[in-house]
Design an enzyme around this catalytic site. Structure first.
Site, PDB file in Angstrom:
ATOM      1  N   ARG A   1       0.799  -1.220   0.000  1.00 52.00           N
ATOM      2  CA  ARG A   1       0.000   0.000   0.000  1.00 52.00           C
ATOM      3  C   ARG A   1       0.838   1.280   0.000  1.00 52.00           C
ATOM      4  O   ARG A   1       0.580   2.196  -0.797  1.00 52.00           O
ATOM      5  CB  ARG A   1      -0.926   0.042   1.236  1.00 52.00           C
ATOM      6  CG  ARG A   1      -2.159  -0.790   1.122  1.00 52.00           C
ATOM      7  CD  ARG A   1      -2.523  -1.391   2.455  1.00 52.00           C
ATOM      8  NE  ARG A   1      -1.553  -2.424   2.747  1.00 52.00           N
ATOM      9  CZ  ARG A   1      -1.654  -3.685   2.292  1.00 52.00           C
ATOM     10  NH1 ARG A   1      -2.706  -4.042   1.622  1.00 52.00           N
ATOM     11  NH2 ARG A   1      -0.715  -4.582   2.524  1.00 52.00           N
ATOM     12  N   THR A   2       1.797   1.363   0.895  1.00 48.77           N
ATOM     13  CA  THR A   2       2.497   2.646   1.066  1.00 48.77           C
ATOM     14  C   THR A   2       3.303   2.976  -0.180  1.00 48.77           C
ATOM     15  O   THR A   2       3.222   4.094  -0.708  1.00 48.77           O
ATOM     16  CB  THR A   2       3.402   2.594   2.322  1.00 48.77           C
ATOM     17  OG1 THR A   2       2.634   2.074   3.405  1.00 48.77           O
ATOM     18  CG2 THR A   2       3.915   3.973   2.672  1.00 48.77           C
TER      19      THR A   2
ATOM     20  N   LYS B   1      26.036  -3.687  -0.267  1.00 48.79           N
ATOM     21  CA  LYS B   1      27.512  -3.654  -0.357  1.00 48.79           C
ATOM     22  C   LYS B   1      28.120  -2.981   0.865  1.00 48.79           C
ATOM     23  O   LYS B   1      29.327  -2.784   0.940  1.00 48.79           O
ATOM     24  CB  LYS B   1      27.942  -2.878  -1.609  1.00 48.79           C
ATOM     25  CG  LYS B   1      27.453  -3.456  -2.916  1.00 48.79           C
ATOM     26  CD  LYS B   1      27.879  -2.533  -4.063  1.00 48.79           C
ATOM     27  CE  LYS B   1      27.035  -2.772  -5.293  1.00 48.79           C
ATOM     28  NZ  LYS B   1      27.176  -1.674  -6.266  1.00 48.79           N
TER      29      LYS B   1
ATOM     30  N   HIS C   1       4.856   5.665  11.672  1.00 48.02           N
ATOM     31  CA  HIS C   1       4.333   5.558  10.308  1.00 48.02           C
ATOM     32  C   HIS C   1       3.359   6.730  10.118  1.00 48.02           C
ATOM     33  O   HIS C   1       2.141   6.545  10.052  1.00 48.02           O
ATOM     34  CB  HIS C   1       3.633   4.207  10.133  1.00 48.02           C
ATOM     35  CG  HIS C   1       3.366   3.805   8.715  1.00 48.02           C
ATOM     36  ND1 HIS C   1       3.525   4.657   7.631  1.00 48.02           N
ATOM     37  CD2 HIS C   1       2.929   2.624   8.201  1.00 48.02           C
ATOM     38  CE1 HIS C   1       3.192   3.996   6.520  1.00 48.02           C
ATOM     39  NE2 HIS C   1       2.842   2.771   6.843  1.00 48.02           N
TER      40      HIS C   1
HETATM   41  N1   CP Z   1      -0.302  -0.104   5.888  1.00 53.59           N
HETATM   42  C1   CP Z   1       0.910  -0.319   5.310  1.00 53.59           C
HETATM   43  O1   CP Z   1       1.913   0.298   5.661  1.00 53.59           O
HETATM   44  O2   CP Z   1       0.891  -1.283   4.346  1.00 53.59           O
HETATM   45  P1   CP Z   1       2.156  -1.741   3.488  1.00 53.59           P
HETATM   46  O3   CP Z   1       3.125  -2.389   4.455  1.00 53.59           O
HETATM   47  O4   CP Z   1       1.618  -2.692   2.459  1.00 53.59           O
HETATM   48  O5   CP Z   1       2.765  -0.510   2.875  1.00 53.59           O
END
Ligand code: CP
Length: 307
Positions: A56-57, A85, A134
């Site tokens: 998603r992100t 590396k 996040h």
């Molecule tokens: N919600 C979220 O961060 O999903 P992803 O890990 O798929 O980006």
């Protein structure tokens, strides 16, 4: 107001900035749904540096940049970059900073986004730093709550699952406190919200209850925010086995919950929400994931000064 700024954690935002982000997202959502060609970031380049898996992100950031008329360069997994590396994160960022106008980064280390910001002249957006924060997820979460519930405050919100490693709840907790919501934290003992975060939230005036009784919490909750047990963050697989499947929402759980309860989840889900919940009208998790596109369009346009 946000031009040139880094987006690192949710405690950085004022209410005025949050309103600006959500109103800008709503404006982009309308333009996209009206089929408008949007050119705010024409001529710009966005780097999507993903040193941890993402669906998603990464894809919503890349779509957001494309819809704004920008171009995107991507590191879709750590193995494809010179980090393997032995290149330091600081050196990687100094290099990429010379190519692009905005850097979006996901990295397994807590604090990595701040290191990136410290080494870049261009804005850096934290797309998840290990078990840290996040913030763009929390922004799309409050955008979703505003759309689903009409208002952002005066709700009782239950966070359930892995509150120790789940960075989305670490981020969202600050917004819930800012808007005056009551929070109930439900988790196995070994996966409780880190004490420093719970203490910080309480010092900001948040009313917080901690329990392991999910069903009781759901009888008084307007929103339940479900999280996956973060298997990849456990040092000992045996510890994961002890807590996996600890809390599962299904249709019968929902029937015994407060009427009208909204169900959210940052996704991906494993088994913590049964698929029989998906057609419940308050199941907002896929709408929530779609809202990420508009929030990320707003963030890219705002930090690059193109709106
Ligand atoms: N919600 C979220 O961060 O999903 P992803 O890990 O798929 O980006």
């Amino acid at each position: 107001m946000l031009k040139g700024k880094d987006i690192i954690n949710t405690s950085q935002f004022s209410l005025q900035e949050l309103n600006l982000i959500m109103n800008t997202a709503a404006n982009f959502e309308k333009q996209v749904k009206d089929g408008k060609i949007i050119k705010n970031m024409e001529g710009q380049v966005v780097a999507a540096l993903f040193f941890e898996p993402s669906t998603r992100t990464r894809l919503s950031f890349e779509t957001a940049a494309n819809k704004l008329g920008a171009r995107v360069i991507t590191v879709a997994n750590a193995a494809s970059s010179s980090a393997t590396k032995g290149e330091s994160l600081a050196d990687t960022i100094r290099t990429v900073d010379g190519y692009v106008d905005v850097i979006v980064i996901r990295h397994p280390m807590i604090g990595s986004a701040q290191i990136a910001a410290d080494n870049a002249c261009h804005p850096v957006i934290n797309a998840g730093d290990g078990a840290g924060q996040h913030p763009t997820q929390a922004l799309l979460d409050i955008y979703t709550i505003r759309k689903e519930k009409g208002v952002l405050g005066s709700h009782t919100v239950t966070f359930v699952g892995d509150l120790k490693y789940g960075r989305t709840v670490h981020s969202l907790g600050y917004f819930m406190a800012l808007y005056g919501n009551k929070m109930i934290f439900v988790s196995p003992k070994s996966l409780q919200m880190p004490a420093d975060i719970a203490t910080d939230l309480r010092s900001r005036g948040a009313e917080i209850e901690e329990t392991d009784d999910l069903q009781k919490a759901l009888t008084v909750s307007d929103i339940v925010y479900v999280t996956r047990i973060q298997k990849e963050r456990f040092e000992d697989p045996a510890e994961y086995e002890k807590v996996k499947g600890a809390y599962i929402l299904n249709r019968s759980t929902i029937k015994k919950s407060k009427p009208g309860i909204t169900i959210m989840h940052p996704l991906p889900r494993i088994d913590e929400i049964s698929t029989d919940v998906d057609d419940y009208e308050g199941a907002a998790y896929f709408r929530q994931a779609h809202n990420g596109l508009y929030i990320r369009m707003a963030l890219l346009a705002l930090v690059s000064g193109r709106v």
